[in-house]
Design a protein around this motif. Structure first.
Motif, PDB file in Angstrom:
ATOM      1  N   THR A  34      46.978  44.161  28.419  1.00 20.53           N
ATOM      2  CA  THR A  34      47.210  42.941  29.182  1.00 20.53           C
ATOM      3  C   THR A  34      48.626  42.442  28.963  1.00 20.53           C
ATOM      4  O   THR A  34      49.237  42.698  27.923  1.00 20.53           O
ATOM      5  N   LEU A  35      49.123  41.693  29.917  1.00 15.76           N
ATOM      6  CA  LEU A  35      50.417  41.023  29.769  1.00 15.76           C
ATOM      7  C   LEU A  35      50.256  39.652  29.112  1.00 15.76           C
ATOM      8  O   LEU A  35      51.243  39.025  28.740  1.00 15.76           O
ATOM      9  N   PHE A  36      49.008  39.198  28.956  1.00 10.06           N
ATOM     10  CA  PHE A  36      48.752  37.871  28.397  1.00 10.06           C
ATOM     11  C   PHE A  36      47.661  37.950  27.325  1.00 10.06           C
ATOM     12  O   PHE A  36      46.551  37.429  27.500  1.00 10.06           O
ATOM     13  N   PRO A  37      47.951  38.574  26.201  1.00 11.32           N
ATOM     14  CA  PRO A  37      46.939  38.734  25.152  1.00 11.32           C
ATOM     15  C   PRO A  37      46.415  37.418  24.597  1.00 11.32           C
ATOM     16  O   PRO A  37      45.277  37.348  24.124  1.00 11.32           O
ATOM     17  N   GLU A  38      47.222  36.371  24.675  1.00 13.16           N
ATOM     18  CA  GLU A  38      46.798  35.081  24.118  1.00 13.16           C
ATOM     19  C   GLU A  38      45.591  34.506  24.859  1.00 13.16           C
ATOM     20  O   GLU A  38      44.880  33.639  24.332  1.00 13.16           O
ATOM     21  N   MET A  39      45.327  34.977  26.078  1.00 16.71           N
ATOM     22  CA  MET A  39      44.197  34.470  26.848  1.00 16.71           C
ATOM     23  C   MET A  39      42.850  34.835  26.206  1.00 16.71           C
ATOM     24  O   MET A  39      41.845  34.160  26.420  1.00 16.71           O
TER      25      MET A  39
ATOM     26  N   CYS B 269      44.109  45.297  32.412  1.00 12.87           N
ATOM     27  CA  CYS B 269      44.114  44.048  33.168  1.00 12.87           C
ATOM     28  C   CYS B 269      45.432  43.945  33.941  1.00 12.87           C
ATOM     29  O   CYS B 269      46.500  43.874  33.328  1.00 12.87           O
ATOM     30  N   GLY B 270      45.341  43.919  35.222  1.00 11.22           N
ATOM     31  CA  GLY B 270      46.545  43.875  36.048  1.00 11.22           C
ATOM     32  C   GLY B 270      46.948  42.480  36.463  1.00 11.22           C
ATOM     33  O   GLY B 270      46.220  41.504  36.259  1.00 11.22           O
ATOM     34  N   HIS B 271      48.119  42.389  37.037  1.00  7.70           N
ATOM     35  CA  HIS B 271      48.642  41.166  37.629  1.00  7.70           C
ATOM     36  C   HIS B 271      49.438  41.571  38.874  1.00  7.70           C
ATOM     37  O   HIS B 271      49.518  42.742  39.226  1.00  7.70           O
ATOM     38  N   TYR B 272      50.006  40.566  39.517  1.00  8.12           N
ATOM     39  CA  TYR B 272      50.849  40.807  40.694  1.00  8.12           C
ATOM     40  C   TYR B 272      50.017  41.341  41.856  1.00  8.12           C
ATOM     41  O   TYR B 272      48.809  41.117  41.938  1.00  8.12           O
TER      42      TYR B 272
ATOM     43  N   LEU C 122      41.279  37.105  41.628  1.00  9.97           N
ATOM     44  CA  LEU C 122      41.788  36.267  40.547  1.00  9.97           C
ATOM     45  C   LEU C 122      43.267  36.528  40.334  1.00  9.97           C
ATOM     46  O   LEU C 122      43.820  37.498  40.863  1.00  9.97           O
ATOM     47  N   THR C 123      43.907  35.688  39.551  1.00 13.30           N
ATOM     48  CA  THR C 123      45.329  35.873  39.268  1.00 13.30           C
ATOM     49  C   THR C 123      45.588  37.182  38.532  1.00 13.30           C
ATOM     50  O   THR C 123      46.622  37.817  38.706  1.00 13.30           O
ATOM     51  N   GLY C 124      44.632  37.570  37.682  1.00 14.43           N
ATOM     52  CA  GLY C 124      44.783  38.814  36.938  1.00 14.43           C
ATOM     53  C   GLY C 124      43.426  39.315  36.481  1.00 14.43           C
ATOM     54  O   GLY C 124      42.394  38.679  36.713  1.00 14.43           O
ATOM     55  N   GLY C 125      43.424  40.448  35.795  1.00 11.73           N
ATOM     56  CA  GLY C 125      42.171  41.063  35.387  1.00 11.73           C
ATOM     57  C   GLY C 125      41.605  40.545  34.085  1.00 11.73           C
ATOM     58  O   GLY C 125      40.523  40.972  33.669  1.00 11.73           O
ATOM     59  N   GLU C 126      42.317  39.619  33.427  1.00 16.77           N
ATOM     60  CA  GLU C 126      41.893  39.164  32.106  1.00 16.77           C
ATOM     61  C   GLU C 126      40.517  38.493  32.124  1.00 16.77           C
ATOM     62  O   GLU C 126      39.654  38.795  31.295  1.00 16.77           O
ATOM     63  N   LEU C 127      40.310  37.563  33.045  1.00 13.71           N
ATOM     64  CA  LEU C 127      39.027  36.857  33.087  1.00 13.71           C
ATOM     65  C   LEU C 127      37.881  37.817  33.378  1.00 13.71           C
ATOM     66  O   LEU C 127      36.795  37.703  32.802  1.00 13.71           O
ATOM     67  N   GLY C 128      38.121  38.770  34.267  1.00 16.76           N
ATOM     68  CA  GLY C 128      37.104  39.766  34.564  1.00 16.76           C
ATOM     69  C   GLY C 128      36.765  40.610  33.355  1.00 16.76           C
ATOM     70  O   GLY C 128      35.595  40.898  33.080  1.00 16.76           O
ATOM     71  N   ALA C 129      37.782  41.006  32.591  1.00 18.56           N
ATOM     72  CA  ALA C 129      37.556  41.801  31.390  1.00 18.56           C
ATOM     73  C   ALA C 129      36.738  41.022  30.364  1.00 18.56           C
ATOM     74  O   ALA C 129      35.863  41.574  29.693  1.00 18.56           O
TER      75      ALA C 129
END
Length: 239
Positions: free
Chosen positions: A7-12, A112-115, A138-145
């Motif tokens: 992920t590009l946003f691990p803090e999430m 988890c993708g973005h863009y 969604l904005t990215g794949g983080e929430l789905g993961a």
């Protein structure tokens, strides 16, 4: 089970993974995880992981190099063969059956993708599964993961306090779960069904089965088409 999350946003992820059932599962050593920022694998000096799409169009597309290198790096850290999952709105819709399939794996990798999306070579040459949690973006794949992880981890042995809980969940049997009641037996004039207070386990089981079929018929009739119902259950549905 070990889970790598690219992920590009691990803090999430920290608040979700370090809370509730997922935290208890870690305390019981049922799974380990690693958050991997695939930006760190970019080979350009600005650590850029996206670029304009060939042929033109809106948005930016994730480039293959950082993601390929990140997946290959985490694979080398473990001897098991991982199941690589791409979180994507174009993927297979996630279901309880899929969770029951994934819980059999020793090693999962989530991308988890973005863009605007992924370079197609990531889909065709790197992943085993593409998973969507619904027909929306969604904005990215983080929430789905996070959703998929929670659904899978709770199925690991001895994670839930009561081992009978997971098999009785909605969708585990192919049907929606029956209604639940707890104390008090009467609240503001609303009473618990008498059968649940009877102590007759046979009658209670029959009532729960009937209510499960009724609720499925009323709310998700499509599930009945894929369920292997007994003759008695078909009779209940018909009534």
């Amino acid at each position: 089970m070990h889970i790598d999350i690219l992920t590009l946003f691990p803090e999430m992820f920290t608040g979700v993974i370090e809370s509730s059932i997922l935290k208890k599962a870690q305390d019981k050593n049922k799974f380990t995880y690693q958050l991997v920022n695939f930006r760190e694998y970019a080979q350009n000096k600005h650590q850029k992981v996206d670029d304009y799409p060939y042929g033109g169009g809106a948005g930016m597309v994730l480039t293959p190099q950082p993601i390929f290198d990140a997946v290959e790096a985490v694979k080398k850290e473990r001897s098991s063969k991982p199941r690589v999952i791409l979180m994507c709105p174009q993927g297979e819709t996630f279901t309880q059956k899929k969770a029951e399939e994934l819980v059999q794996e020793d090693h999962l990798i989530f991308i988890c993708g973005h863009y605007e999306g992924f370079d197609e070579r990531i889909r065709t040459h790197l992943v085993n599964d593409e998973i969507s949690i619904g027909d929306y973006v969604l904005t990215g794949g983080e929430l789905g993961a996070m959703v998929v992880m929670d659904s899978v981890i709770r199925l690991l042995p001895n994670v839930l306090g009561n081992e009978a809980s997971a098999p009785q969940d909605s969708f585990s049997s192919g049907l929606l779960e029956h209604p639940h009641y707890t104390r008090p037996a009467e609240f503001r004039g609303m009473k618990v069904p008498e059968v649940l207070l009877s102590g007759d386990h046979g009658k209670i089981a029959a009532w729960r089965k009937e209510q499960s079929l009724k609720r499925t018929y009323e709310r998700r009739k499509d599930l009945l088409n894929n369920s292997k119902l007994t003759i008695d259950e078909k009779s209940i549905v018909k009534d």
